[in-house]
Motif scaffolding. Structure first.
Motif, mmCIF file in Angstrom:
data_model
loop_
_atom_site.group_PDB
_atom_site.id
_atom_site.type_symbol
_atom_site.label_atom_id
_atom_site.label_comp_id
_atom_site.label_asym_id
_atom_site.label_seq_id
_atom_site.Cartn_x
_atom_site.Cartn_y
_atom_site.Cartn_z
ATOM 1 N N ALA A 56 0.837 -1.207 0.000
ATOM 2 C CA ALA A 56 0.000 0.000 0.000
ATOM 3 C C ALA A 56 0.871 1.257 0.000
ATOM 4 C CB ALA A 56 -0.941 -0.007 1.196
ATOM 5 N N ALA A 57 1.920 1.248 0.797
ATOM 6 C CA ALA A 57 2.815 2.413 0.852
ATOM 7 C C ALA A 57 3.566 2.596 -0.468
ATOM 8 C CB ALA A 57 3.791 2.264 2.009
ATOM 9 N N ALA A 58 4.028 1.498 -1.050
ATOM 10 C CA ALA A 58 4.733 1.587 -2.332
ATOM 11 C C ALA A 58 3.785 2.056 -3.433
ATOM 12 C CB ALA A 58 5.345 0.228 -2.686
ATOM 13 N N LEU A 59 2.566 1.558 -3.407
ATOM 14 C CA LEU A 59 1.570 1.977 -4.390
ATOM 15 C C LEU A 59 1.297 3.471 -4.288
ATOM 16 C CD1 LEU A 59 -0.510 1.381 -6.593
ATOM 17 C CD2 LEU A 59 -2.135 0.885 -4.759
ATOM 18 N N ASP A 60 1.240 3.983 -3.071
ATOM 19 C CA ASP A 60 1.041 5.421 -2.884
ATOM 20 C C ASP A 60 2.149 6.214 -3.577
ATOM 21 O OD1 ASP A 60 -1.291 5.031 -1.451
ATOM 22 O OD2 ASP A 60 -0.353 5.329 0.512
ATOM 23 N N ALA A 61 3.390 5.743 -3.465
ATOM 24 C CA ALA A 61 4.512 6.432 -4.113
ATOM 25 C C ALA A 61 4.405 6.347 -5.630
ATOM 26 C CB ALA A 61 5.835 5.830 -3.643
ATOM 27 N N VAL A 62 4.045 5.167 -6.144
ATOM 28 C CA VAL A 62 3.909 4.985 -7.589
ATOM 29 C C VAL A 62 2.791 5.881 -8.126
ATOM 30 C CG1 VAL A 62 3.292 3.330 -9.401
ATOM 31 C CG2 VAL A 62 4.895 2.661 -7.603
ATOM 32 N N LYS A 63 1.666 5.870 -7.434
ATOM 33 C CA LYS A 63 0.546 6.717 -7.851
ATOM 34 C C LYS A 63 0.936 8.190 -7.815
ATOM 35 C CE LYS A 63 -3.483 3.989 -6.442
ATOM 36 N NZ LYS A 63 -4.592 3.970 -5.466
ATOM 37 N N ALA A 64 1.586 8.612 -6.732
ATOM 38 C CA ALA A 64 1.984 10.018 -6.596
ATOM 39 C C ALA A 64 2.865 10.435 -7.769
ATOM 40 C CB ALA A 64 2.702 10.246 -5.273
ATOM 41 N N GLY A 65 3.775 9.576 -8.160
ATOM 42 C CA GLY A 65 4.667 9.903 -9.266
ATOM 43 C C GLY A 65 3.948 9.981 -10.599
ATOM 44 N N PHE A 66 3.197 8.941 -10.952
ATOM 45 C CA PHE A 66 2.549 8.908 -12.271
ATOM 46 C C PHE A 66 1.370 9.870 -12.370
ATOM 47 C CE2 PHE A 66 4.486 4.524 -12.771
ATOM 48 C CZ PHE A 66 5.437 4.941 -13.673
ATOM 49 N N VAL A 67 0.599 9.996 -11.317
ATOM 50 C CA VAL A 67 -0.509 10.950 -11.339
ATOM 51 C C VAL A 67 0.062 12.367 -11.391
ATOM 52 C CG1 VAL A 67 -2.455 11.877 -10.008
ATOM 53 C CG2 VAL A 67 -2.185 9.408 -10.274
ATOM 54 N N GLY A 68 1.153 12.598 -10.682
ATOM 55 C CA GLY A 68 1.813 13.905 -10.742
ATOM 56 C C GLY A 68 2.285 14.236 -12.153
ATOM 57 N N MET A 69 2.832 13.243 -12.853
ATOM 58 C CA MET A 69 3.246 13.463 -14.248
ATOM 59 C C MET A 69 2.048 13.833 -15.111
ATOM 60 S SD MET A 69 5.963 10.492 -15.180
ATOM 61 C CE MET A 69 7.251 10.056 -14.041
ATOM 62 N N ALA A 70 0.954 13.135 -14.930
ATOM 63 C CA ALA A 70 -0.253 13.428 -15.709
ATOM 64 C C ALA A 70 -0.770 14.833 -15.383
ATOM 65 C CB ALA A 70 -1.328 12.384 -15.437
ATOM 66 N N ASP A 71 -0.792 15.181 -14.103
ATOM 67 C CA ASP A 71 -1.233 16.518 -13.702
ATOM 68 C C ASP A 71 -0.338 17.600 -14.305
ATOM 69 O OD1 ASP A 71 -3.303 15.424 -12.215
ATOM 70 O OD2 ASP A 71 -2.277 15.661 -10.273
ATOM 71 N N ASP A 72 0.969 17.353 -14.291
ATOM 72 C CA ASP A 72 1.912 18.318 -14.874
ATOM 73 C C ASP A 72 1.650 18.494 -16.370
ATOM 74 O OD1 ASP A 72 3.117 18.553 -12.383
ATOM 75 O OD2 ASP A 72 4.798 17.224 -12.884
ATOM 76 N N ALA A 73 1.428 17.388 -17.063
ATOM 77 C CA ALA A 73 1.176 17.454 -18.505
ATOM 78 C C ALA A 73 -0.112 18.213 -18.809
ATOM 79 C CB ALA A 73 1.117 16.046 -19.096
ATOM 80 N N ILE A 74 -1.127 17.996 -18.012
ATOM 81 C CA ILE A 74 -2.400 18.698 -18.207
ATOM 82 C C ILE A 74 -2.210 20.202 -17.967
ATOM 83 C CG2 ILE A 74 -4.719 19.021 -17.266
ATOM 84 C CD1 ILE A 74 -4.701 15.918 -16.791
ATOM 85 N N ALA A 75 -1.479 20.544 -16.916
ATOM 86 C CA ALA A 75 -1.225 21.954 -16.613
ATOM 87 C C ALA A 75 -0.442 22.628 -17.736
ATOM 88 C CB ALA A 75 -0.475 22.082 -15.287
ATOM 89 N N GLN A 76 0.419 21.866 -18.397
ATOM 90 C CA GLN A 76 1.253 22.427 -19.458
ATOM 91 C C GLN A 76 0.485 22.652 -20.753
ATOM 92 O OE1 GLN A 76 4.766 19.920 -19.661
ATOM 93 N NE2 GLN A 76 5.031 20.095 -17.448
ATOM 94 N N ILE A 77 -0.714 22.130 -20.865
ATOM 95 C CA ILE A 77 -1.539 22.406 -22.045
ATOM 96 C C ILE A 77 -1.927 23.883 -22.036
ATOM 97 C CG2 ILE A 77 -3.789 22.007 -23.110
ATOM 98 C CD1 ILE A 77 -3.517 19.085 -22.207
ATOM 99 N N ASP A 78 -2.348 24.364 -20.885
ATOM 100 C CA ASP A 78 -2.756 25.763 -20.771
ATOM 101 C C ASP A 78 -1.580 26.706 -20.568
ATOM 102 O OD1 ASP A 78 -5.467 25.166 -21.059
ATOM 103 O OD2 ASP A 78 -5.686 24.774 -18.917
ATOM 104 N N LYS A 79 -0.566 26.214 -19.906
ATOM 105 C CA LYS A 79 0.587 27.066 -19.600
ATOM 106 C C LYS A 79 1.865 26.284 -19.904
ATOM 107 C CE LYS A 79 2.608 29.879 -16.003
ATOM 108 N NZ LYS A 79 2.636 30.198 -14.593
ATOM 109 N N PRO A 80 2.288 26.315 -21.184
ATOM 110 C CA PRO A 80 3.497 25.585 -21.567
ATOM 111 C C PRO A 80 4.726 26.057 -20.779
ATOM 112 C CG PRO A 80 2.309 26.341 -23.506
ATOM 113 C CD PRO A 80 1.672 26.994 -22.322
#
Length: 154
Positions: A56-80
């Protein structure tokens, strides 16, 4: 250019989807009496409970990393942002995953779980050392995510 951003978004969504199946992390079977469970396991350690906790703890880290990448990419659509900033953000997200996996690996009583954490962390570290480290399309991480999923009982 918008097509490239959409492709990156799609790839990040796929990476996040790969991280999702790692979710349950509960061992489906208990080790049989007398079966060796590895050097880290002591007779008083409940391997299934330990695996559930560390997975569960390792999954939290994996999710935080990949979801963070997705969030960053989405934010960069509006603000490259500049390429250097994109790379910094991706590296930061990968580091989140590696740090979480490295923290949980020694805590894992099951050698298969511990090994899957270490292997995924090592694969990500090797990826970050590669000249093309920040390119999102990376199928070699998929096999390590699948191995972690399997080791965690999913």
């Amino acid at each position: 250019m918008p097509t490239m951003r959409l492709r990156a978004l799609g790839t990040l969504a796929a990476l996040a989807a790969l991280a999702g199946p790692v979710a349950g992390c509960e061992k489906k079977s208990e080790p049989t009496a007398g079966a060796p469970t590895g050097a880290a396991a002591s007779p008083t350690v409940d391997v299934a409970a330990n695996s559930k906790t560390v997975c569960a703890a390792a999954l939290d880290a994996v999710k935080a990393g990949f979801v963070g990448m997705a969030d960053d990419a989405i934010a960069q659509i509006d603000k490259p942002v500049a390429e250097a900033e994109k790379n910094r953000l991706i590296r930061e997200r990968y580091t989140t995953i590696v740090t979480g996996l490295r923290a949980q690996a020694p805590q894992a009583a099951d050698p298969a779980v511990r090994g899957s954490f270490e292997n995924l962390a090592t694969a990500i570290e090797q990826r970050m050392a590669d000249a093309k480290a920040m390119e999102v399309d990376e199928p070699t991480l998929e096999k390590h995510l699948t191995a972690m999923d399997t080791a965690c009982g999913n």
